[in-house]
Design a protein around this motif. Structure first.
Motif, PDB file in Angstrom:
ATOM      1  N   ARG A  82       9.146  12.679   4.316  1.00 41.59           N
ATOM      2  CA  ARG A  82       7.871  12.042   4.661  1.00 41.59           C
ATOM      3  C   ARG A  82       6.754  13.077   4.752  1.00 41.59           C
ATOM      4  NH1 ARG A  82      10.326   8.114   8.164  1.00 41.59           N
ATOM      5  NH2 ARG A  82       8.941   8.484   9.908  1.00 41.59           N
ATOM      6  N   ARG A  93       5.728  13.890   1.220  1.00 38.27           N
ATOM      7  CA  ARG A  93       4.935  12.831   0.586  1.00 38.27           C
ATOM      8  C   ARG A  93       3.548  12.726   1.203  1.00 38.27           C
ATOM      9  NH1 ARG A  93       9.649   8.264   0.112  1.00 38.27           N
ATOM     10  NH2 ARG A  93      10.703   9.166  -1.705  1.00 38.27           N
ATOM     11  N   ALA A  94       3.443  13.030   2.508  1.00 38.27           N
ATOM     12  CA  ALA A  94       2.140  12.967   3.162  1.00 38.27           C
ATOM     13  C   ALA A  94       1.170  13.970   2.529  1.00 38.27           C
ATOM     14  CB  ALA A  94       2.298  13.248   4.652  1.00 38.27           C
ATOM     15  N   PHE A  96      -1.007   5.562  -9.622  1.00 38.66           N
ATOM     16  CA  PHE A  96      -0.066   4.904 -10.529  1.00 38.66           C
ATOM     17  C   PHE A  96      -0.795   4.210 -11.671  1.00 38.66           C
ATOM     18  CE2 PHE A  96       1.661   5.123  -6.309  1.00 38.66           C
ATOM     19  CZ  PHE A  96       2.999   5.418  -6.466  1.00 38.66           C
ATOM     20  N   ASN A 119      -0.849   0.069  -7.995  1.00 40.73           N
ATOM     21  CA  ASN A 119       0.071  -0.217  -6.887  1.00 40.73           C
ATOM     22  C   ASN A 119      -0.634  -0.440  -5.549  1.00 40.73           C
ATOM     23  OD1 ASN A 119       1.785   0.349  -8.957  1.00 40.73           O
ATOM     24  ND2 ASN A 119       3.160   1.661  -7.786  1.00 40.73           N
ATOM     25  N   LEU A 120      -1.784  -1.127  -5.612  1.00 43.43           N
ATOM     26  CA  LEU A 120      -2.444  -1.527  -4.370  1.00 43.43           C
ATOM     27  C   LEU A 120      -1.738  -2.764  -3.816  1.00 43.43           C
ATOM     28  CD1 LEU A 120      -6.204  -1.272  -5.427  1.00 43.43           C
ATOM     29  CD2 LEU A 120      -4.802   0.472  -4.313  1.00 43.43           C
ATOM     30  N   VAL A 121      -1.976  -3.037  -2.526  1.00 47.99           N
ATOM     31  CA  VAL A 121      -1.452  -4.273  -1.948  1.00 47.99           C
ATOM     32  C   VAL A 121      -2.511  -5.341  -2.197  1.00 47.99           C
ATOM     33  CG1 VAL A 121      -0.496  -5.363   0.095  1.00 47.99           C
ATOM     34  CG2 VAL A 121      -0.298  -2.889  -0.205  1.00 47.99           C
ATOM     35  N   SER A 148       0.813   8.041   7.273  1.00 51.48           N
ATOM     36  CA  SER A 148       1.717   9.125   7.648  1.00 51.48           C
ATOM     37  C   SER A 148       1.113  10.008   8.752  1.00 51.48           C
ATOM     38  CB  SER A 148       2.046   9.978   6.420  1.00 51.48           C
ATOM     39  OG  SER A 148       0.852  10.469   5.849  1.00 51.48           O
ATOM     40  N   ARG A 179      -7.221   5.971  -1.920  1.00 49.72           N
ATOM     41  CA  ARG A 179      -6.040   5.951  -1.059  1.00 49.72           C
ATOM     42  C   ARG A 179      -5.340   7.313  -1.079  1.00 49.72           C
ATOM     43  NH1 ARG A 179      -1.299   1.726  -2.350  1.00 49.72           N
ATOM     44  NH2 ARG A 179      -1.116   2.998  -4.229  1.00 49.72           N
ATOM     45  N   GLN A 183      -5.167  10.654   2.159  1.00 50.96           N
ATOM     46  CA  GLN A 183      -4.062  11.441   2.720  1.00 50.96           C
ATOM     47  C   GLN A 183      -4.495  12.880   3.002  1.00 50.96           C
ATOM     48  OE1 GLN A 183      -1.093   9.466  -0.450  1.00 50.96           O
ATOM     49  NE2 GLN A 183      -0.122  11.129   0.692  1.00 50.96           N
ATOM     50  N   ARG A 208       5.815  -2.759  -6.712  1.00 51.31           N
ATOM     51  CA  ARG A 208       4.903  -1.644  -6.992  1.00 51.31           C
ATOM     52  C   ARG A 208       4.069  -1.227  -5.776  1.00 51.31           C
ATOM     53  NH1 ARG A 208       2.340  -3.955 -12.395  1.00 51.31           N
ATOM     54  NH2 ARG A 208       2.317  -5.727 -10.997  1.00 51.31           N
ATOM     55  N   PRO A 209       3.472  -2.182  -5.040  1.00 51.67           N
ATOM     56  CA  PRO A 209       2.784  -1.750  -3.818  1.00 51.67           C
ATOM     57  C   PRO A 209       3.731  -1.070  -2.827  1.00 51.67           C
ATOM     58  CG  PRO A 209       2.127  -3.971  -4.399  1.00 51.67           C
ATOM     59  CD  PRO A 209       3.261  -3.616  -5.304  1.00 51.67           C
ATOM     60  N   GLU A 220       6.296   0.816  -3.607  1.00 49.42           N
ATOM     61  CA  GLU A 220       6.425   2.192  -4.099  1.00 49.42           C
ATOM     62  C   GLU A 220       5.164   2.991  -3.759  1.00 49.42           C
ATOM     63  OE1 GLU A 220       6.085   2.911  -8.305  1.00 49.42           O
ATOM     64  OE2 GLU A 220       7.772   4.304  -8.275  1.00 49.42           O
ATOM     65  N   GLY A 221       4.005   2.332  -3.933  1.00 48.24           N
ATOM     66  CA  GLY A 221       2.737   2.999  -3.633  1.00 48.24           C
ATOM     67  C   GLY A 221       2.677   3.484  -2.196  1.00 48.24           C
ATOM     68  N   LEU A 222       3.178   2.640  -1.271  1.00 51.46           N
ATOM     69  CA  LEU A 222       3.113   3.034   0.134  1.00 51.46           C
ATOM     70  C   LEU A 222       4.190   4.051   0.500  1.00 51.46           C
ATOM     71  CD1 LEU A 222       0.946   0.897   0.498  1.00 51.46           C
ATOM     72  CD2 LEU A 222       1.893   0.600   2.791  1.00 51.46           C
ATOM     73  N   ARG A 223       5.374   3.910  -0.128  1.00 54.78           N
ATOM     74  CA  ARG A 223       6.414   4.916   0.131  1.00 54.78           C
ATOM     75  C   ARG A 223       5.906   6.289  -0.286  1.00 54.78           C
ATOM     76  NH1 ARG A 223      11.064   3.529  -3.249  1.00 54.78           N
ATOM     77  NH2 ARG A 223      11.984   5.444  -2.462  1.00 54.78           N
ATOM     78  N   ALA A 224       5.138   6.317  -1.386  1.00 61.56           N
ATOM     79  CA  ALA A 224       4.651   7.600  -1.901  1.00 61.56           C
ATOM     80  C   ALA A 224       3.632   8.257  -0.965  1.00 61.56           C
ATOM     81  CB  ALA A 224       4.040   7.405  -3.290  1.00 61.56           C
ATOM     82  N   THR A 225       3.020   7.487  -0.056  1.00 63.64           N
ATOM     83  CA  THR A 225       2.056   8.099   0.862  1.00 63.64           C
ATOM     84  C   THR A 225       2.756   8.771   2.040  1.00 63.64           C
ATOM     85  OG1 THR A 225       1.802   6.190   2.325  1.00 63.64           O
ATOM     86  CG2 THR A 225       0.380   6.265   0.386  1.00 63.64           C
ATOM     87  N   GLY A 226       4.069   8.589   2.153  1.00 56.43           N
ATOM     88  CA  GLY A 226       4.790   9.148   3.294  1.00 56.43           C
ATOM     89  C   GLY A 226       4.863   8.185   4.462  1.00 56.43           C
ATOM     90  N   ALA A 227       4.523   6.902   4.214  1.00 56.50           N
ATOM     91  CA  ALA A 227       4.616   5.899   5.279  1.00 56.50           C
ATOM     92  C   ALA A 227       6.082   5.683   5.664  1.00 56.50           C
ATOM     93  CB  ALA A 227       4.000   4.584   4.811  1.00 56.50           C
ATOM     94  N   SER A 228       6.303   5.348   6.946  1.00 50.11           N
ATOM     95  CA  SER A 228       7.673   5.113   7.408  1.00 50.11           C
ATOM     96  C   SER A 228       8.150   3.749   6.920  1.00 50.11           C
ATOM     97  CB  SER A 228       7.717   5.154   8.927  1.00 50.11           C
ATOM     98  OG  SER A 228       7.128   3.985   9.446  1.00 50.11           O
ATOM     99  N   GLN A 273       6.352   0.903   8.477  1.00 54.54           N
ATOM    100  CA  GLN A 273       4.966   0.794   7.991  1.00 54.54           C
ATOM    101  C   GLN A 273       4.929   0.193   6.598  1.00 54.54           C
ATOM    102  OE1 GLN A 273       3.916   4.944   8.516  1.00 54.54           O
ATOM    103  NE2 GLN A 273       2.559   4.463  10.231  1.00 54.54           N
ATOM    104  N   VAL A 294       5.360  -3.529   7.024  1.00 55.01           N
ATOM    105  CA  VAL A 294       4.198  -4.189   7.618  1.00 55.01           C
ATOM    106  C   VAL A 294       3.006  -4.209   6.650  1.00 55.01           C
ATOM    107  CG1 VAL A 294       2.466  -4.017   9.444  1.00 55.01           C
ATOM    108  CG2 VAL A 294       4.885  -3.757   9.985  1.00 55.01           C
ATOM    109  N   PHE A 295       2.808  -3.127   5.892  1.00 55.12           N
ATOM    110  CA  PHE A 295       1.603  -3.046   5.068  1.00 55.12           C
ATOM    111  C   PHE A 295       1.809  -3.446   3.610  1.00 55.12           C
ATOM    112  CE2 PHE A 295       0.350  -0.622   8.710  1.00 55.12           C
ATOM    113  CZ  PHE A 295      -1.001  -0.911   8.840  1.00 55.12           C
ATOM    114  N   ALA A 296       3.027  -3.381   3.087  1.00 54.63           N
ATOM    115  CA  ALA A 296       3.209  -3.715   1.673  1.00 54.63           C
ATOM    116  C   ALA A 296       4.012  -4.994   1.479  1.00 54.63           C
ATOM    117  CB  ALA A 296       3.895  -2.570   0.929  1.00 54.63           C
TER     118      ALA A 296
END
Lengths: 254, 265
Positions: A73, A76-77, A83, A87-89, A104, A156, A160, B167-168, B170-178, B181, B184-186
């Protein structure tokens, strides 16, 4: 500052990455060229370990984080990722998408309760201003155009406050004009903030236009690593064997 | 000359096989129609009695309407609480029953089978069991709706999680989110519209189910309907039926309006 040493990855008998070594300095934008299936995407995903490499070492800002969950983590932070499909939500606001880049750095309890600190909000707005989208902060992400969504993706990653950014075909689904805006945003952020950017592209023309340095990959191995000026016909033939260079320059004529 | 084409062209052998299958299915259907006393003549013979029953319901006894106020409220309350408690059970379990979030295939299959078991048994059967356990009254009805609804919502909630775009995530995992998280967010923002749609649908189903729970003594308007029939007060029965119809139509209308609003992209 990304240092990659001997990074290797196999899928069964297929060698996706064959002892790849490369460096990206702070504030430098390095573009990775190579045919589809050459291992460009695997290379980026092995750097932030979305894909687990079989061997090799990655250092970010001189640091090789331990291979446990916290180390992962932490790694990655420090490494933002952009992408091809951004890969936005989709149903979250633009601002909240950018704030996910801060997750993070936040205590889990407060993020889960949707409580964001002043500093995190300030950074998110600043990153949105950088990609000229601060006025769309409260729009839903999926209501934006493809190019705007990709700029939110950049914001985004910038939120970070990373040492490095990995961009995996960030302009593959965009028109040439929008693509230039995206690559320009990326290069400007890299220079102004001293971020090492490693960006996969398949358009040679964009690489020549935006790269500080080009890395050519073929069959999982680095076959070219020099400034864009040094990318001659012979080097292109090594990266894309069997292809006429005229074919390669065609798609950015637009 | 015309050629019959339905899907692929059939060979002579396939024609024979299809004909044999057709005859066998027809024979099986004819046999089962006999065993369940399917009979057009009986229907024709019974028609005057049905007309008589409906005519005895006329005119509906509108004086009965005020007495239905409480049962109507009770029916709605049953449906609402049955839905809420079902959500409370389904929500924590749906993560275990979603293939992409479940900690192991064993947990995934066990959870899905639990949902299937709860869903597979009709509300009325659960109501009969709970009436025996906690006694006559609406509480038995709430429990019946809760168990059956938890099975249904659990399955729908889990499927909504599985349908989330990876895909979202993966996007959030790549930020280092737990992992929490990332969920909750994706995952949740993507699953939520599906969850709300399933909940509204369950509320409709519960309202319909709650109108008949009273027949087994588990509360709601069904009891009035049943007793008016038993007492031959057909004018009262007519009012019950019309009130139930109005309730169900109102619920369908409101829920489809809400659904359209929530599911707008």
């Amino acid at each position: 500052m990304i240092e990659v040493r001997g990074l290797s990855k196999r899928y069964g008998t297929l060698v996706a990455l064959d002892a790849v070594s490369l460096d990206v300095a702070a504030g430098e934008m390095v573009i990775v060229l190579g045919p589809s299936g050459a291992g460009k995407s695997t290379l980026l995903r092995c750097i932030n370990r979305l894909v687990q490499p079989d061997a090799g070492e990655v250092r970010i800002a001189g640091e090789a984080p331990p291979r446990d969950r916290d180390g992962l983590r932490h790694l990655r932070a420090q490494v933002g990722m952009i992408f091809q499909d951004h890969n936005l939500v989709p149903r979250l606001s633009v601002l909240k998408n950018v704030l996910t880049g801060r997750l993070s750095h936040m205590p889990v309890w407060s993020s889960v309760l949707q409580l964001f600190g002043e500093e995190d909000l300030r950074i998110a707005h600043e990153c949105l201003r950088r990609v000229q989208l601060d006025d769309r902060a409260w729009s839903r992400a999926n209501r934006l155009s493809g190019g705007q969504q990709q700029r939110v993706g950049i914001a985004r990653a910038l939120a970070q406050q990373p040492h490095a950014i990995l961009a995996d075909e960030p302009v593959a689904s965009l028109d040439p004009q929008t693509a230039r805006v995206i690559l320009d945003d990326l290069r400007r952020a890299s220079r102004e903030l001293g971020i090492a950017v490693l960006c996969n592209l398949h358009q040679v023309g964009y690489a020549m236009e935006f790269a500080d340095r080009i890395v050519g990959i073929h069959a999982g191995a680095v076959v070219f690593d020099a400034s864009p000026k040094a990318l001659d016909e012979a080097s292109l033939a090594r990266i894309y064997p069997g292809l006429e260079s005229a074919d390669l320059r065609e798609d950015e004529a637009a | 000359m015309r050629t019959f084409i339905l899907g692929r062209a059939w060979t002579a052998r396939q024609w024979v096989m299809s004909a044999v299958t057709g005859v066998l299915v027809a024979a099986a259907l004819a046999w089962s129609a006999g065993s369940i006393d399917l009979s057009l003549t009986e229907l024709v013979r019974g028609t005057p009695y049905m007309v008589d029953l409906v005519s005895r319901m006329m005119p509906p006894n509108w004086d009965f309407l005020p007495r239905l106020a409480r049962p109507v409220f009770e029916t709605v309350q049953l449906a609402v609480w049955g839905t809420l408690l079902a959500i409370a059970l389904a929500l924590p379990l749906c993560f275990l029953g979603a293939r992409n979030l479940s900690p192991s295939p064993l947990v995934f299959h066990a959870t899905r089978q639990l949902f299937n078991a709860a869903r597979g048994i009709n509300e009325i059967i659960f109501a009969l069991i709970f009436v025996a356990a906690v006694g006559l009254g609406p509480f038995a009805g709430v429990l019946a709706l809760t168990i059956h609804g938890a099975g249904m919502l659990g399955k729908f909630f889990a499927e909504a999680i599985e349908e989330a775009d990876p895909r979202p995530v993966e996007g959030l995992r790549a930020t280092g989110a737990s992992p929490l998280q990332v969920i909750v967010f994706a995952v949740l923002p993507q699953a939520l519209p599906g969850w709300i749609a399933a909940t509204l649908y369950r509320l409709e189903v519960n309202l319909r189910a709650a109108t008949i729970l009273g027949m087994v003594g588990a509360g709601g308007i069904g009891f009035e309907l049943y007793s008016s029939l038993k007492l031959f007060q057909y004018e009262d029965t007519a009012v019950c039926v019309l009130v139930i119809l109005a309730m169900v139509m109102t619920a369908d209308y409101l829920s489809s309006k809400l659904r359209a609003k929530i599911l707008a992209p």
